[in-house]
Design an enzyme around this catalytic site. Sequence first.
Site, PDB file in Angstrom:
ATOM      1  N   THR A  29     -44.626  -4.269  12.839  1.00 27.99           N
ATOM      2  CA  THR A  29     -44.661  -3.570  14.127  1.00 27.99           C
ATOM      3  C   THR A  29     -44.194  -4.450  15.282  1.00 27.99           C
ATOM      4  OG1 THR A  29     -46.220  -2.640  15.733  1.00 27.99           O
ATOM      5  CG2 THR A  29     -47.117  -4.214  14.199  1.00 27.99           C
ATOM      6  N   ASP A  30     -43.776  -3.807  16.366  1.00 30.08           N
ATOM      7  CA  ASP A  30     -43.422  -4.551  17.585  1.00 30.08           C
ATOM      8  C   ASP A  30     -44.638  -5.216  18.222  1.00 30.08           C
ATOM      9  OD1 ASP A  30     -44.642  -2.186  18.506  1.00 30.08           O
ATOM     10  OD2 ASP A  30     -42.985  -1.610  19.820  1.00 30.08           O
ATOM     11  N   GLU A  31     -45.827  -4.737  17.872  1.00 26.84           N
ATOM     12  CA  GLU A  31     -47.034  -5.240  18.543  1.00 26.84           C
ATOM     13  C   GLU A  31     -47.345  -6.701  18.234  1.00 26.84           C
ATOM     14  OE1 GLU A  31     -50.443  -2.800  18.344  1.00 26.84           O
ATOM     15  OE2 GLU A  31     -49.293  -0.957  18.534  1.00 26.84           O
ATOM     16  N   TYR A  49     -55.864  -5.144  15.288  1.00 22.23           N
ATOM     17  CA  TYR A  49     -54.777  -4.548  14.488  1.00 22.23           C
ATOM     18  C   TYR A  49     -53.527  -5.414  14.540  1.00 22.23           C
ATOM     19  CZ  TYR A  49     -50.589  -1.785  13.597  1.00 22.23           C
ATOM     20  OH  TYR A  49     -49.354  -1.382  13.141  1.00 22.23           O
ATOM     21  N   SER A  50     -53.053  -5.707  15.760  1.00 21.24           N
ATOM     22  CA  SER A  50     -51.769  -6.412  15.840  1.00 21.24           C
ATOM     23  C   SER A  50     -51.897  -7.858  15.356  1.00 21.24           C
ATOM     24  CB  SER A  50     -51.164  -6.316  17.232  1.00 21.24           C
ATOM     25  OG  SER A  50     -52.089  -6.566  18.235  1.00 21.24           O
ATOM     26  N   LYS A 104     -51.533  -7.671  11.625  1.00 23.09           N
ATOM     27  CA  LYS A 104     -50.127  -7.433  11.259  1.00 23.09           C
ATOM     28  C   LYS A 104     -49.318  -8.725  11.467  1.00 23.09           C
ATOM     29  CE  LYS A 104     -48.341  -4.146  10.053  1.00 23.09           C
ATOM     30  NZ  LYS A 104     -48.163  -3.552   8.687  1.00 23.09           N
ATOM     31  N   ARG A 125     -52.211  13.754  18.967  1.00 23.84           N
ATOM     32  CA  ARG A 125     -53.527  14.074  19.554  1.00 23.84           C
ATOM     33  C   ARG A 125     -53.359  15.047  20.723  1.00 23.84           C
ATOM     34  NH1 ARG A 125     -57.981  10.667  23.070  1.00 23.84           N
ATOM     35  NH2 ARG A 125     -59.635  12.199  22.749  1.00 23.84           N
ATOM     36  N   LEU A 142     -55.430  11.042  28.773  1.00 22.42           N
ATOM     37  CA  LEU A 142     -54.555   9.918  29.096  1.00 22.42           C
ATOM     38  C   LEU A 142     -55.419   8.685  29.372  1.00 22.42           C
ATOM     39  CD1 LEU A 142     -51.529   9.287  29.661  1.00 22.42           C
ATOM     40  CD2 LEU A 142     -51.998   9.794  32.071  1.00 22.42           C
TER      41      LEU A 142
HETATM   42  P1  NAD Z   1     -51.026   5.503   8.465  1.00 23.65           P
HETATM   43  O1  NAD Z   1     -52.338   5.024   8.968  1.00 23.65           O
HETATM   44  O2  NAD Z   1     -50.581   6.894   8.776  1.00 23.65           O
HETATM   45  O3  NAD Z   1     -50.951   5.352   6.874  1.00 23.65           O
HETATM   46  C1  NAD Z   1     -51.431   4.233   6.202  1.00 23.65           C
HETATM   47  C2  NAD Z   1     -51.526   4.556   4.719  1.00 23.65           C
HETATM   48  O4  NAD Z   1     -51.970   3.379   4.036  1.00 23.65           O
HETATM   49  C3  NAD Z   1     -52.526   5.666   4.390  1.00 23.65           C
HETATM   50  O5  NAD Z   1     -51.973   6.571   3.460  1.00 23.65           O
HETATM   51  C4  NAD Z   1     -53.717   4.911   3.780  1.00 23.65           C
HETATM   52  O6  NAD Z   1     -54.460   5.689   2.864  1.00 23.65           O
HETATM   53  C5  NAD Z   1     -53.023   3.741   3.123  1.00 23.65           C
HETATM   54  N1  NAD Z   1     -53.915   2.580   2.939  1.00 23.65           N
HETATM   55  C6  NAD Z   1     -54.732   2.008   3.856  1.00 23.65           C
HETATM   56  N2  NAD Z   1     -55.399   0.984   3.292  1.00 23.65           N
HETATM   57  C7  NAD Z   1     -54.978   0.879   2.009  1.00 23.65           C
HETATM   58  C8  NAD Z   1     -55.276  -0.002   0.942  1.00 23.65           C
HETATM   59  N3  NAD Z   1     -56.175  -0.989   1.080  1.00 23.65           N
HETATM   60  N4  NAD Z   1     -54.635   0.178  -0.232  1.00 23.65           N
HETATM   61  C9  NAD Z   1     -53.726   1.176  -0.397  1.00 23.65           C
HETATM   62  N5  NAD Z   1     -53.408   2.047   0.587  1.00 23.65           N
HETATM   63  C10 NAD Z   1     -54.024   1.886   1.766  1.00 23.65           C
HETATM   64  O7  NAD Z   1     -49.973   4.433   9.001  1.00 23.65           O
HETATM   65  P2  NAD Z   1     -48.451   4.617   9.461  1.00 23.65           P
HETATM   66  O8  NAD Z   1     -48.426   4.982  10.885  1.00 23.65           O
HETATM   67  O9  NAD Z   1     -47.757   5.451   8.466  1.00 23.65           O
HETATM   68  O10 NAD Z   1     -47.937   3.099   9.357  1.00 23.65           O
HETATM   69  C11 NAD Z   1     -47.368   2.605   8.147  1.00 23.65           C
HETATM   70  C12 NAD Z   1     -46.947   1.165   8.363  1.00 23.65           C
HETATM   71  O11 NAD Z   1     -45.995   1.089   9.412  1.00 23.65           O
HETATM   72  C13 NAD Z   1     -48.087   0.233   8.750  1.00 23.65           C
HETATM   73  O12 NAD Z   1     -47.904  -0.996   8.093  1.00 23.65           O
HETATM   74  C14 NAD Z   1     -47.932   0.070  10.252  1.00 23.65           C
HETATM   75  O13 NAD Z   1     -48.431  -1.175  10.682  1.00 23.65           O
HETATM   76  C15 NAD Z   1     -46.427   0.136  10.393  1.00 23.65           C
HETATM   77  N6  NAD Z   1     -45.920   0.620  11.698  1.00 23.65           N
HETATM   78  C16 NAD Z   1     -46.384   1.786  12.225  1.00 23.65           C
HETATM   79  C17 NAD Z   1     -45.850   2.263  13.416  1.00 23.65           C
HETATM   80  C18 NAD Z   1     -46.312   3.567  14.022  1.00 23.65           C
HETATM   81  O14 NAD Z   1     -45.883   3.906  15.130  1.00 23.65           O
HETATM   82  N7  NAD Z   1     -47.140   4.355  13.359  1.00 23.65           N
HETATM   83  C19 NAD Z   1     -44.872   1.523  14.078  1.00 23.65           C
HETATM   84  C20 NAD Z   1     -44.422   0.315  13.506  1.00 23.65           C
HETATM   85  C21 NAD Z   1     -44.956  -0.118  12.308  1.00 23.65           C
HETATM   86  O1  TDX Z   2     -55.429   9.767  23.484  1.00 25.73           O
HETATM   87  C1  TDX Z   2     -54.683   8.823  23.758  1.00 25.73           C
HETATM   88  N1  TDX Z   2     -54.286   8.632  25.054  1.00 25.73           N
HETATM   89  C2  TDX Z   2     -53.474   7.625  25.446  1.00 25.73           C
HETATM   90  O2  TDX Z   2     -53.143   7.504  26.633  1.00 25.73           O
HETATM   91  C3  TDX Z   2     -54.199   7.894  22.760  1.00 25.73           C
HETATM   92  C4  TDX Z   2     -54.610   8.050  21.312  1.00 25.73           C
HETATM   93  C5  TDX Z   2     -53.358   6.885  23.156  1.00 25.73           C
HETATM   94  N2  TDX Z   2     -53.002   6.736  24.461  1.00 25.73           N
HETATM   95  C6  TDX Z   2     -52.054   5.673  24.838  1.00 25.73           C
HETATM   96  C7  TDX Z   2     -52.330   4.298  24.278  1.00 25.73           C
HETATM   97  C8  TDX Z   2     -50.935   3.720  24.083  1.00 25.73           C
HETATM   98  O3  TDX Z   2     -50.482   3.131  25.290  1.00 25.73           O
HETATM   99  O4  TDX Z   2     -50.799   6.053  24.263  1.00 25.73           O
HETATM  100  C9  TDX Z   2     -50.069   4.930  23.774  1.00 25.73           C
HETATM  101  C10 TDX Z   2     -49.792   5.101  22.296  1.00 25.73           C
HETATM  102  O5  TDX Z   2     -51.028   4.991  21.616  1.00 25.73           O
HETATM  103  P1  TDX Z   2     -51.131   5.025  19.999  1.00 25.73           P
HETATM  104  O6  TDX Z   2     -50.542   6.288  19.494  1.00 25.73           O
HETATM  105  O7  TDX Z   2     -52.530   4.698  19.646  1.00 25.73           O
HETATM  106  O8  TDX Z   2     -50.107   3.875  19.602  1.00 25.73           O
HETATM  107  P2  TDX Z   2     -50.064   2.283  19.879  1.00 25.73           P
HETATM  108  O9  TDX Z   2     -51.395   1.734  20.156  1.00 25.73           O
HETATM  109  O10 TDX Z   2     -48.968   2.046  20.866  1.00 25.73           O
HETATM  110  O11 TDX Z   2     -49.602   1.752  18.417  1.00 25.73           O
HETATM  111  C11 TDX Z   2     -48.636   2.494  17.641  1.00 25.73           C
HETATM  112  O12 TDX Z   2     -47.371   1.854  17.646  1.00 25.73           O
HETATM  113  C12 TDX Z   2     -47.274   0.615  16.985  1.00 25.73           C
HETATM  114  C13 TDX Z   2     -49.116   2.648  16.186  1.00 25.73           C
HETATM  115  O13 TDX Z   2     -50.408   3.262  16.174  1.00 25.73           O
HETATM  116  C14 TDX Z   2     -49.162   1.316  15.485  1.00 25.73           C
HETATM  117  O14 TDX Z   2     -49.501   1.510  14.109  1.00 25.73           O
HETATM  118  C15 TDX Z   2     -47.782   0.687  15.558  1.00 25.73           C
HETATM  119  O15 TDX Z   2     -47.816  -0.598  15.021  1.00 25.73           O
END
Ligand code: NAD
Ligand code: TDX
Length: 335
Positions: free
Chosen positions: A125-127, A152-153, A156, A195, A208
């Site tokens: 992730t960028d985080e 979390y970050s 990662k 959400r 927000l």
């Molecule tokens: P998600 O939370 O939707 O899915 C995670 C999946 O991993 C789920 O299916 C969960 O059951 C599985 N999991 C969790 N713990 C496990 C374990 N111990 N063993 C096996 N499976 C397990 O997450 P996502 O948003 O799809 O993110 C996927 C990947 O991409 C992550 O590594 C996240 O850090 C990275 N990522 C996400 C975003 C984003 O915006 N969502 C951005 C950049 C990177």
């Molecule tokens: O209800 C909300 N209201 C709100 O203002 C929620 C859930 C979030 N937010 C804000 C927080 C953040 O600034 O919105 C932005 C996005 O929030 P999230 O969806 O929780 O994402 P973020 O914390 O930015 O992280 C996401 O991008 C990087 C993913 O969840 C991570 O898995 C990924 O690594």
Amino acid sequence: MTHLLVTGGAGFIGANFCRLITSLRPDWRVTVLDKLTYAGNRANLAGPAGPAGGSVEFIHGDIADAATVGPLVAAADAVVHFAAESHNDNSLTDPTPFVQTNLVGTFVLLEAARAHGVRFHHVSTDEVFGDLEIGAGTKFTESTPYNPSSPYSATKAGSDHLVRAWVRSFGLDATISNCSNNYGPYQHIEKFIPRQITNILTGLTPKLYGTGEQVRDWIHVDDHNRAVLDILERGRGGETYNIGADQPDINNKQVLELICELMGADGYEHVADRPGHDQRYAMDAAKLRRELGWQPQFTDLRAGLVDTIAWYRANEHWWLPAKQATEAKYAARGQ
Ligand code: NAD
Ligand code: TDX
């Protein structure tokens, strides 16, 4: 024929990746290893077989369990590692599963990949870079120093360091990608965009955090996954690639107002801010574009949101069962 082991393939990005592979590489074999935490859902993989007969095998298990992981990694040509605890807010309530899955789980997978000489792609992730100043035109590059803010970050970031150490110390054939915020179908409704959409669909007020000035660098999940495929096939071993769609800065308040406009909703409420809230993310993906010729296909957030809203409208059966419990967690945090 290539056999992929996809960890976390029942989650948001992993499931969309499996769908992309079955459609673009129908002769490949895909095995998913997923623990099915609250974020995993087997329905995300329902019917992803591609037109030419691609198939996805599902294994229910934990990436931190070496006995499960070993034979699955040994049987694969490459591991694509998506599995993680992925939500910042949850990591502030209880970091324990983040350390266990993101650090210990990645370690177990790396040891198996090393033992069996299997190609490894780590999805990150960028985080890991921390945050940037709002209004500054700067972006994260692959050489920006790591400075993670949340549990979390930080986990990662630690997992990225483990991958690099396995490359340098053991010669593992691994790549890393760091991507910005994804949106699209099958995203868990705890995350910002789904959400708000599902709040409006259930008659709840959108929420927000704080003033909503924070900036996220939104990318469609399919653009992320096409980049992962490019890196898997043509990326240079040991390298890291930033993934981002190079869109103009847009803050959370503007994204929420756009969702409200598209859904004909009026009004939202400001709720408790996230402790340690990262201010701005922006990715420089020039290396990915230059070396691998990747380009985003979804360059209009408004159009991407129209599609995403339509998906949540049409798939209430998928998200409604999780809505009450998700909102109860937020209510307990004043959000
Ligand atoms: P998600 O939370 O939707 O899915 C995670 C999946 O991993 C789920 O299916 C969960 O059951 C599985 N999991 C969790 N713990 C496990 C374990 N111990 N063993 C096996 N499976 C397990 O997450 P996502 O948003 O799809 O993110 C996927 C990947 O991409 C992550 O590594 C996240 O850090 C990275 N990522 C996400 C975003 C984003 O915006 N969502 C951005 C950049 C990177
Ligand atoms: O209800 C909300 N209201 C709100 O203002 C929620 C859930 C979030 N937010 C804000 C927080 C953040 O600034 O919105 C932005 C996005 O929030 P999230 O969806 O929780 O994402 P973020 O914390 O930015 O992280 C996401 O991008 C990087 C993913 O969840 C991570 O898995 C990924 O690594």
